[in-house]
Design a protein around this motif. Structure first.
Motif, PDB file in Angstrom:
ATOM      1  N   ARG A  83       4.676  15.002 -16.471  1.00 11.47           N
ATOM      2  CA  ARG A  83       3.573  14.056 -16.377  1.00 11.47           C
ATOM      3  C   ARG A  83       2.437  14.586 -15.500  1.00 11.47           C
ATOM      4  O   ARG A  83       1.294  14.137 -15.600  1.00 11.47           O
ATOM      5  N   GLY A  84       2.756  15.538 -14.642  1.00  5.29           N
ATOM      6  CA  GLY A  84       1.737  16.076 -13.739  1.00  5.29           C
ATOM      7  C   GLY A  84       0.799  17.070 -14.393  1.00  5.29           C
ATOM      8  O   GLY A  84      -0.158  17.534 -13.759  1.00  5.29           O
ATOM      9  N   PHE A  85       1.036  17.412 -15.659  1.00  6.30           N
ATOM     10  CA  PHE A  85       0.197  18.388 -16.353  1.00  6.30           C
ATOM     11  C   PHE A  85      -0.773  17.678 -17.286  1.00  6.30           C
ATOM     12  O   PHE A  85      -0.398  16.755 -18.012  1.00  6.30           O
ATOM     13  N   ALA A  86      -2.009  18.123 -17.277  1.00  7.20           N
ATOM     14  CA  ALA A  86      -3.038  17.522 -18.124  1.00  7.20           C
ATOM     15  C   ALA A  86      -2.801  17.867 -19.591  1.00  7.20           C
ATOM     16  O   ALA A  86      -2.224  18.911 -19.904  1.00  7.20           O
ATOM     17  N   ARG A  87      -3.266  16.995 -20.474  1.00 14.33           N
ATOM     18  CA  ARG A  87      -3.126  17.238 -21.912  1.00 14.33           C
ATOM     19  C   ARG A  87      -3.746  18.582 -22.305  1.00 14.33           C
ATOM     20  O   ARG A  87      -3.173  19.345 -23.084  1.00 14.33           O
ATOM     21  N   GLU A  88      -4.937  18.885 -21.750  1.00 16.89           N
ATOM     22  CA  GLU A  88      -5.635  20.111 -22.114  1.00 16.89           C
ATOM     23  C   GLU A  88      -4.795  21.341 -21.783  1.00 16.89           C
ATOM     24  O   GLU A  88      -4.757  22.313 -22.564  1.00 16.89           O
ATOM     25  N   GLU A  89      -4.149  21.335 -20.639  1.00 20.35           N
ATOM     26  CA  GLU A  89      -3.333  22.486 -20.245  1.00 20.35           C
ATOM     27  C   GLU A  89      -2.120  22.640 -21.148  1.00 20.35           C
ATOM     28  O   GLU A  89      -1.767  23.749 -21.574  1.00 20.35           O
ATOM     29  N   LEU A  90      -1.473  21.535 -21.478  1.00 19.12           N
ATOM     30  CA  LEU A  90      -0.300  21.595 -22.351  1.00 19.12           C
ATOM     31  C   LEU A  90      -0.691  22.037 -23.761  1.00 19.12           C
ATOM     32  O   LEU A  90       0.024  22.821 -24.393  1.00 19.12           O
ATOM     33  N   GLU A  91      -1.841  21.555 -24.250  1.00 11.41           N
ATOM     34  CA  GLU A  91      -2.288  21.963 -25.580  1.00 11.41           C
ATOM     35  C   GLU A  91      -2.693  23.426 -25.605  1.00 11.41           C
ATOM     36  O   GLU A  91      -2.486  24.133 -26.601  1.00 11.41           O
ATOM     37  N   LEU A  96       3.912  16.355 -26.196  1.00 16.87           N
ATOM     38  CA  LEU A  96       4.613  16.339 -24.905  1.00 16.87           C
ATOM     39  C   LEU A  96       3.890  15.430 -23.914  1.00 16.87           C
ATOM     40  O   LEU A  96       4.532  14.660 -23.179  1.00 16.87           O
ATOM     41  N   HIS A  97       2.580  15.526 -23.885  1.00 16.41           N
ATOM     42  CA  HIS A  97       1.787  14.699 -22.965  1.00 16.41           C
ATOM     43  C   HIS A  97       1.997  13.215 -23.253  1.00 16.41           C
ATOM     44  O   HIS A  97       2.168  12.400 -22.332  1.00 16.41           O
ATOM     45  N   ALA A  98       1.994  12.860 -24.548  1.00 23.75           N
ATOM     46  CA  ALA A  98       2.170  11.451 -24.918  1.00 23.75           C
ATOM     47  C   ALA A  98       3.579  10.963 -24.617  1.00 23.75           C
ATOM     48  O   ALA A  98       3.772   9.887 -24.033  1.00 23.75           O
TER      49      ALA A  98
END
Length: 361
Positions: free
Chosen positions: A203-211, A221-223
């Protein structure tokens, strides 16, 4: 706010066998044909204590549990019981999305039978399954499909687990990321390399970084880390394709893929046995070390009726790959597509004499 159930029959095939043959009750039962090319379709909880799992090669199951009783699968009988269970579901809601013979999602936001809560509906369904089939089922109750599926596995066997909307964040926080659908061993290791072992850490990672790291799967994963899943329960969605795939720890040459194709074909074939529809087209998927994706497919005159036929076609498709011999591959997948209802394939009966498929795209 939706009210979603995930109902999962407990050790379904093995439980049917134990129900119908009292001498098997309390004993380690493995539903599978014996043989080096056979795969476990199901294992009773007594067999699972020894590490036996579905989709496992039967020879390995026998090594893990030498006293296991092997019972050949009887899919006609399992399908008949599955229809009984489906009829129970439909008493309570028309929004039933079967995933296989032994599990389904149900949307009970507006149940057909008056009920004080989704939990009460789940309890009523479980009681009716027990009374009418002499089998047990586990249920998960949650605001969406993702959470309901996790919940149904929480108190297995013969259990019920509820995740209320107000409990979602606290429930997910300590959960291992491996519980998120799609996070296998390879992805779990990649996340661990980033210091991510739990959903709370994810949860500590932003959507942009995970994408940026994982493409569209990073967005999922973010959702999921936030308990978000907007998918609706979709009734009457027939199976179109079933497949399994694996990413290797190290990239392999084409000639080195045989053991992986055999293993993955067994897993995919076991999954196809859980649907009443019949697949006609065998598909082989490869991903090179440079992330180039190749697929090869073949539709025989009659659909594959055994693991041996299915595997033979998959191996023959591998031989149609015409990239340089030095090319290395990081992933292989094997699957069936072109599913039809069984009665549509009734005229295509018997084993066909397998020949290597022609060079078709």
């Amino acid at each position: 706010m939706r009210k979603i159930l995930h109902i999962d029959m407990d050790a379904f095939y093995a439980s049917v066998e134990q129900r119908d043959d009292p001498t098997l009750r309390g004993k380690p039962v493995v539903v599978a044909w014996r043989g080096s090319r056979s795969v476990v379709c199901a294992a009773s909880y007594e067999a699972r204590k020894f590490g036996v799992r579905s989709a496992m090669p039967a020879v390995r199951a026998e090594r893990l549990c030498p006293d296991a009783i092997f019972v050949p699968p009887d899919f006609t009988r399992y399908k008949a019981v599955s229809r009984q269970v489906r009829e129970i579901f439909l008493r309570h809601t028309d929004l039933v999305e079967p995933l296989s013979l032994d599990e389904a999602y149900l949307d009970v936001t507006a149940p057909k039978i008056a009920s004080p809560s989704a939990t009460a509906t789940a309890e009523a369904i479980r009681a009716q399954i027990r009374e009418e089939t002499a089998l047990t089922a586990s249920a998960g109750v949650a605001p969406n499909k993702f959470l309901a599926k996790i919940a149904s596995d929480w108190n297995k066997p013969d259990g019920l687990f509820v995740i209320k909307p107000s409990q979602v964040e606290a429930f997910l926080e300590p959960l291992a990321v491996s519980r998120i659908p799609g996070v296998g061993k390879v992805m779990e290791k990649k996340l661990a390399d980033l210091g991510i072992d739990t959903v709370g850490q994810l949860r500590g990672f932003a959507r942009e970084e995970l994408e940026a790291r994982f493409g569209s799967f990073g967005g999922r994963l973010h959702a999921r880390a936030r308990g978000i899943d907007e998918r609706e329960v979709e009734p009457n969605q027939p199976v179109q394709s079933i497949s399994a795939e694996d990413t290797f720890e190290r990239d392999l040459l084409l000639e080195e893929l045989t053991p992986a194709i055999l293993r993955i074909a067994e897993k995919a074939w076991a999954a196809t046995r859980k649907t009443e529809r019949v697949g006609h087209t065998v598909v082989l998927k490869l991903k090179t070390a440079q992330f180039r994706i190749l697929t090869r497919s073949f539709t025989p005159d009659a659909p594959p009726t055994s693991l041996q036929e299915f595997t033979a076609i998959a191996l023959a498709l591998r031989d149609r790959v015409d990239l340089p011999a030095s090319t290395r591959y990081r992933l292989v997948g094997v699957g069936l597509s072109g599913f039809r209802e069984a009665d549509e394939s009734a005229g295509q009966h018997g084993l066909f004499a397998f020949e290597a498929p022609p060079d078709q795209a």
